[in-house]
Design a protein around this motif. Structure first.
Motif, PDB file in Angstrom:
ATOM      1  N   ALA A  95       0.837  -1.196   0.000  1.00 61.43           N
ATOM      2  CA  ALA A  95       0.000   0.000   0.000  1.00 61.43           C
ATOM      3  C   ALA A  95       0.872   1.246   0.000  1.00 61.43           C
ATOM      4  O   ALA A  95       0.646   2.188  -0.772  1.00 61.43           O
ATOM      5  N   SER A  96       1.869   1.232   0.854  1.00 62.54           N
ATOM      6  CA  SER A  96       2.725   2.395   0.996  1.00 62.54           C
ATOM      7  C   SER A  96       3.559   2.624  -0.263  1.00 62.54           C
ATOM      8  O   SER A  96       3.752   3.772  -0.689  1.00 62.54           O
ATOM      9  N   ILE A  97       4.050   1.549  -0.853  1.00 58.73           N
ATOM     10  CA  ILE A  97       4.820   1.689  -2.101  1.00 58.73           C
ATOM     11  C   ILE A  97       3.943   2.311  -3.178  1.00 58.73           C
ATOM     12  O   ILE A  97       4.343   3.256  -3.872  1.00 58.73           O
ATOM     13  N   LEU A  98       2.728   1.791  -3.320  1.00 64.58           N
ATOM     14  CA  LEU A  98       1.826   2.287  -4.350  1.00 64.58           C
ATOM     15  C   LEU A  98       1.523   3.763  -4.127  1.00 64.58           C
ATOM     16  O   LEU A  98       1.604   4.584  -5.046  1.00 64.58           O
ATOM     17  N   GLU A  99       1.186   4.110  -2.904  1.00 61.36           N
ATOM     18  CA  GLU A  99       0.752   5.482  -2.632  1.00 61.36           C
ATOM     19  C   GLU A  99       1.908   6.474  -2.707  1.00 61.36           C
ATOM     20  O   GLU A  99       1.780   7.544  -3.304  1.00 61.36           O
ATOM     21  N   ASN A 100       3.037   6.120  -2.111  1.00 62.54           N
ATOM     22  CA  ASN A 100       4.152   7.064  -2.037  1.00 62.54           C
ATOM     23  C   ASN A 100       4.859   7.260  -3.374  1.00 62.54           C
ATOM     24  O   ASN A 100       5.467   8.294  -3.609  1.00 62.54           O
ATOM     25  N   ASN A 101       4.798   6.229  -4.216  1.00 60.72           N
ATOM     26  CA  ASN A 101       5.553   6.287  -5.460  1.00 60.72           C
ATOM     27  C   ASN A 101       4.691   6.592  -6.671  1.00 60.72           C
ATOM     28  O   ASN A 101       5.117   6.426  -7.803  1.00 60.72           O
ATOM     29  N   GLN A 102       3.468   7.018  -6.445  1.00 62.06           N
ATOM     30  CA  GLN A 102       2.606   7.307  -7.584  1.00 62.06           C
ATOM     31  C   GLN A 102       3.005   8.643  -8.228  1.00 62.06           C
ATOM     32  O   GLN A 102       3.404   9.582  -7.545  1.00 62.06           O
ATOM     33  N   THR A 103       2.965   8.643  -9.549  1.00 67.49           N
ATOM     34  CA  THR A 103       3.186   9.873 -10.314  1.00 67.49           C
ATOM     35  C   THR A 103       2.055   9.952 -11.324  1.00 67.49           C
ATOM     36  O   THR A 103       1.257   9.015 -11.432  1.00 67.49           O
ATOM     37  N   GLU A 104       2.003  11.047 -12.041  1.00 68.92           N
ATOM     38  CA  GLU A 104       0.936  11.150 -13.044  1.00 68.92           C
ATOM     39  C   GLU A 104       1.118  10.121 -14.155  1.00 68.92           C
ATOM     40  O   GLU A 104       0.184   9.738 -14.824  1.00 68.92           O
ATOM     41  N   LYS A 105       2.379   9.656 -14.299  1.00 67.48           N
ATOM     42  CA  LYS A 105       2.649   8.719 -15.397  1.00 67.48           C
ATOM     43  C   LYS A 105       2.741   7.274 -14.927  1.00 67.48           C
ATOM     44  O   LYS A 105       3.196   6.413 -15.663  1.00 67.48           O
ATOM     45  N   GLY A 106       2.363   7.020 -13.692  1.00 67.76           N
ATOM     46  CA  GLY A 106       2.418   5.642 -13.213  1.00 67.76           C
ATOM     47  C   GLY A 106       3.116   5.532 -11.865  1.00 67.76           C
ATOM     48  O   GLY A 106       3.466   6.549 -11.260  1.00 67.76           O
ATOM     49  N   ILE A 107       3.300   4.296 -11.447  1.00 66.35           N
ATOM     50  CA  ILE A 107       3.887   4.058 -10.128  1.00 66.35           C
ATOM     51  C   ILE A 107       5.312   3.535 -10.301  1.00 66.35           C
ATOM     52  O   ILE A 107       5.545   2.568 -11.027  1.00 66.35           O
ATOM     53  N   ASN A 108       6.253   4.188  -9.624  1.00 65.95           N
ATOM     54  CA  ASN A 108       7.648   3.756  -9.706  1.00 65.95           C
ATOM     55  C   ASN A 108       7.923   2.638  -8.713  1.00 65.95           C
ATOM     56  O   ASN A 108       7.508   2.707  -7.555  1.00 65.95           O
ATOM     57  N   ILE A 109       8.647   1.646  -9.188  1.00 64.45           N
ATOM     58  CA  ILE A 109       9.049   0.540  -8.307  1.00 64.45           C
ATOM     59  C   ILE A 109      10.360   0.927  -7.625  1.00 64.45           C
ATOM     60  O   ILE A 109      11.274   1.426  -8.290  1.00 64.45           O
ATOM     61  N   PRO A 110      10.479   0.716  -6.292  1.00 63.84           N
ATOM     62  CA  PRO A 110      11.748   1.018  -5.616  1.00 63.84           C
ATOM     63  C   PRO A 110      12.901   0.249  -6.275  1.00 63.84           C
ATOM     64  O   PRO A 110      12.720  -0.899  -6.676  1.00 63.84           O
ATOM     65  N   LYS A 111      14.047   0.921  -6.361  1.00 63.30           N
ATOM     66  CA  LYS A 111      15.190   0.365  -7.102  1.00 63.30           C
ATOM     67  C   LYS A 111      15.535  -1.058  -6.672  1.00 63.30           C
ATOM     68  O   LYS A 111      15.769  -1.932  -7.500  1.00 63.30           O
ATOM     69  N   VAL A 112      15.555  -1.282  -5.355  1.00 61.92           N
ATOM     70  CA  VAL A 112      15.997  -2.609  -4.890  1.00 61.92           C
ATOM     71  C   VAL A 112      15.066  -3.729  -5.353  1.00 61.92           C
ATOM     72  O   VAL A 112      15.457  -4.893  -5.375  1.00 61.92           O
ATOM     73  N   LEU A 113      13.855  -3.366  -5.715  1.00 61.80           N
ATOM     74  CA  LEU A 113      12.887  -4.411  -6.086  1.00 61.80           C
ATOM     75  C   LEU A 113      12.907  -4.746  -7.576  1.00 61.80           C
ATOM     76  O   LEU A 113      12.408  -5.803  -7.978  1.00 61.80           O
ATOM     77  N   ILE A 114      13.462  -3.842  -8.365  1.00 57.91           N
ATOM     78  CA  ILE A 114      13.390  -4.034  -9.820  1.00 57.91           C
ATOM     79  C   ILE A 114      13.976  -5.369 -10.279  1.00 57.91           C
ATOM     80  O   ILE A 114      13.358  -6.063 -11.090  1.00 57.91           O
ATOM     81  N   PRO A 115      15.131  -5.791  -9.712  1.00 54.56           N
ATOM     82  CA  PRO A 115      15.634  -7.119 -10.112  1.00 54.56           C
ATOM     83  C   PRO A 115      14.643  -8.227  -9.782  1.00 54.56           C
ATOM     84  O   PRO A 115      14.671  -9.283 -10.407  1.00 54.56           O
ATOM     85  N   TYR A 116      13.809  -7.997  -8.820  1.00 48.00           N
ATOM     86  CA  TYR A 116      12.859  -9.028  -8.406  1.00 48.00           C
ATOM     87  C   TYR A 116      11.563  -8.972  -9.217  1.00 48.00           C
ATOM     88  O   TYR A 116      10.950  -9.998  -9.494  1.00 48.00           O
ATOM     89  N   THR A 117      11.119  -7.752  -9.566  1.00 45.23           N
ATOM     90  CA  THR A 117       9.854  -7.641 -10.296  1.00 45.23           C
ATOM     91  C   THR A 117      10.062  -7.861 -11.795  1.00 45.23           C
ATOM     92  O   THR A 117       9.214  -8.430 -12.469  1.00 45.23           O
ATOM     93  N   GLY A 118      11.216  -7.382 -12.275  1.00 44.83           N
ATOM     94  CA  GLY A 118      11.435  -7.440 -13.715  1.00 44.83           C
ATOM     95  C   GLY A 118      10.820  -6.261 -14.445  1.00 44.83           C
ATOM     96  O   GLY A 118      10.876  -6.183 -15.660  1.00 44.83           O
ATOM     97  N   PHE A 119      10.204  -5.356 -13.704  1.00 42.36           N
ATOM     98  CA  PHE A 119       9.717  -4.111 -14.313  1.00 42.36           C
ATOM     99  C   PHE A 119       9.975  -2.968 -13.351  1.00 42.36           C
ATOM    100  O   PHE A 119      10.110  -3.196 -12.148  1.00 42.36           O
ATOM    101  N   ASP A 120      10.076  -1.732 -13.881  1.00 44.17           N
ATOM    102  CA  ASP A 120      10.413  -0.616 -12.997  1.00 44.17           C
ATOM    103  C   ASP A 120       9.261   0.371 -12.822  1.00 44.17           C
ATOM    104  O   ASP A 120       9.383   1.375 -12.148  1.00 44.17           O
ATOM    105  N   LYS A 121       8.162   0.054 -13.479  1.00 49.36           N
ATOM    106  CA  LYS A 121       7.041   0.998 -13.437  1.00 49.36           C
ATOM    107  C   LYS A 121       5.730   0.239 -13.614  1.00 49.36           C
ATOM    108  O   LYS A 121       5.698  -0.803 -14.274  1.00 49.36           O
ATOM    109  N   ILE A 122       4.704   0.769 -12.989  1.00 49.81           N
ATOM    110  CA  ILE A 122       3.383   0.191 -13.231  1.00 49.81           C
ATOM    111  C   ILE A 122       2.533   1.225 -13.935  1.00 49.81           C
ATOM    112  O   ILE A 122       2.459   2.366 -13.473  1.00 49.81           O
TER     113      ILE A 122
END
Length: 422
Positions: free
Chosen positions: A395-422
């Motif tokens: 919840a906190s990641i989604l809310e804190n990292n929201q921008t008008e162009k989407g949600i940014n994934i925290p850097k440390v998670l990108i290797p795990y998600t395989g994407f950097d933005k939602i």
RNA sequence: GGUGAAUUGGCAGAGUGGUCGAAUGCGGUAGUCUUGAAAACUAUUGUACCGUGAGGUACCGGGGGUUCGAAUCCCUCAUUCACCGCCA
């Protein structure tokens, strides 16, 4: 569970310290000491009777061995009376012992001297607090709106298939969830915790061992046919691994971690606090558990808190650290730190981790002991902490990292998600 | 789910009604011997509770029963193994 000997030795001091919890132990302590006295007397008497019957039984055996059947039969007559007495005394001893444990179960853990007095979560002591994030877009959305917009979580579908509080995570929502689990487990491993996958269902004895039973009976899902409970936290199976165990001094430190789903009935919850991911009946959590020498446990608690803080820092989430007050601290805990992340759109702090030292409270129920330098068995200390609970982090990641162009994934998670933005 | 066998101390394993808290072996601890170690030898070696102590009580998977007396007999539950059935 407190040790009765400790109550005997430190009665007034313990009463004083329990006041921090607003728990008046005077009556129950007095009752306990009276019961204990009574139990002791009865037990001693029973032991004497048993000793006597044992002696006679042995004599009869010897007489039979020597072929003195008549004398033996005569001796038998003496035992009838003893048998009767022994029966009633045994019953009394058992009743008293049960009463004593029942009463002991009602007494919460003794708060550590540093626990502040207080009645509710408003009285918790804020040890550290980040500034909440300010740079959110104008019409920032709460996570349940974001989850809908980006099709990450389907709450209504959960209601249809199961019920409220059982969401479906979908697509990138599911992958983000899985990424967090792996991230937390990898971090824990790097910090020296051994990974465990425990059963997600436990028996009654385990419920008692960690203190969910009898005090929180209604909070666990109970499979009545098999008399098993769905775990409300990995703490239950992970700590119960050590039930009825006697450790060696060199076994310390014991550091284990495990990912499990957690099931909680959350009877009586309502309103905005259960909105979205704030409070669920099923959620994912990575837990860290320690079993430690009593001398080390408070240093270990600090170390654990620092470790969980490091996770929040890596995720770049604003957080704060609280020392729970007497009114808010859990029944079984002596000292608890809560970590809360800021939920920018809801504008509230959400608890994501609770890290506690139980001292010997669980160990006493678990009979978890170690052999000390003098080869005496002593109760060990147990500790645990969430590292971390997923939904509110999400919840906190989604809310804190929201921008008008989407949600940014925290850097440390990108290797795990395989994407950097939602 | 069915049938059969089993469950004894840290481990292995004896013990089928009396002096068994339990043989024996391994392991552990201490000592003797040795410059040191090993080997050998000797002693010791579970847990909990009651008692200032001497000492006593309880525990042989859990619970209940028979008996003057149960590790040993009976009932019941659990677990493990084997075979059969079913199945991811």
């Amino acid at each position: 569970m407190l040790e009765i000997n400790r109550i005997k030795a430190e009665k007034s001091e313990l009463i004083e310290r329990l006041k921090v919890r607003n728990f008046d132990a005077t009556t129950i302590f007095n009752d306990l000491l009276t019961l204990d006295e009574k139990w002791r007397e009865t037990k001693t008497e029973l032991d004497k009777i048993s000793a006597e019957s044992n002696k006679i039984a042995k004599e009869i055996g010897m007489l039979f061995g020597q072929g003195k059947v008549e004398e033996a039969n005569k001796a038998k007559d003496k035992t009838a009376n003893l048998k009767e007495k022994s029966k009633t005394l045994t019953q009394q001893v058992n009743e008293l012992a049960n009463l004593i444990t029942q009463k002991l179960y009602e007494i919460p853990n003794i708060p550590h001297p540093s626990v502040p007095a207080g009645n509710s979560d408003e009285d918790n002591e804020i040890v550290f607090e980040d500034a909440p994030k300010q740079n959110l877009p104008k019409n920032a959305l709460p996570h349940w709106e974001l989850a809908k917009t980006y099709n990450l979580i389907d709450f209504e579908l959960g209601v249809k298939v199961t019920g409220a509080g059982f969401p479906f995570y979908i697509g990138k929502g599911a992958r983000l969830q899985r990424a967090l689990i792996n991230f937390f487990l990898d971090e824990a491993r790097d910090a020296g915790y051994k990974e465990i996958i425990p059963p997600f269902v436990v028996n009654e004895a385990s419920g008692y061992g960690t203190g969910q039973l009898p005090d929180k009976e209604g909070q666990m899902y109970h499979c009545q046919v098999d008399d098993l409970y769905l775990i409300p936290t990995a703490e239950v199976p992970l700590t119960n691994m050590f039930r009825d165990v006697i450790l060696k001094n060199e076994d310390f430190p014991i550091k284990i971690t495990g990912y499990t789903p957690c099931f909680r009935r959350e009877a009586g919850s309502y309103g905005k606090h259960v909105r979205g991911l704030n409070r669920l009946h099923q959620f994912d959590k990575v837990e860290i558990v320690r079993v430690e020498h009593p001398n080390d446990s408070y240093g270990v608690l600090d170390e654990m808190v620092a470790y969980v803080e490091s996770l929040l820092k890596k995720l770049e989430l604003p957080y704060r650290k609280l020392r729970l007050c007497g009114g808010d601290i859990g029944f079984t805990s002596a000292l608890t730190y809560d970590l809360e992340v800021y939920s920018a759109a809801q504008e509230r702090w959400l608890e994501v981790s609770s890290i506690s030292n139980f001292e010997t409270f669980q160990a006493n129920r678990l009979k978890l002991r170690f052999k000390d330098e003098n080869k005496k068995n002593r109760l060990a200390h147990t500790l645990n902490g969430s590292a971390l609970a997923l939904p509110r982090i999400l919840a906190s990641i989604l809310e804190n990292n929201q921008t008008e162009k989407g949600i940014n994934i925290p850097k440390v998670l990108i290797p795990y998600t395989g994407f950097d933005k939602i």
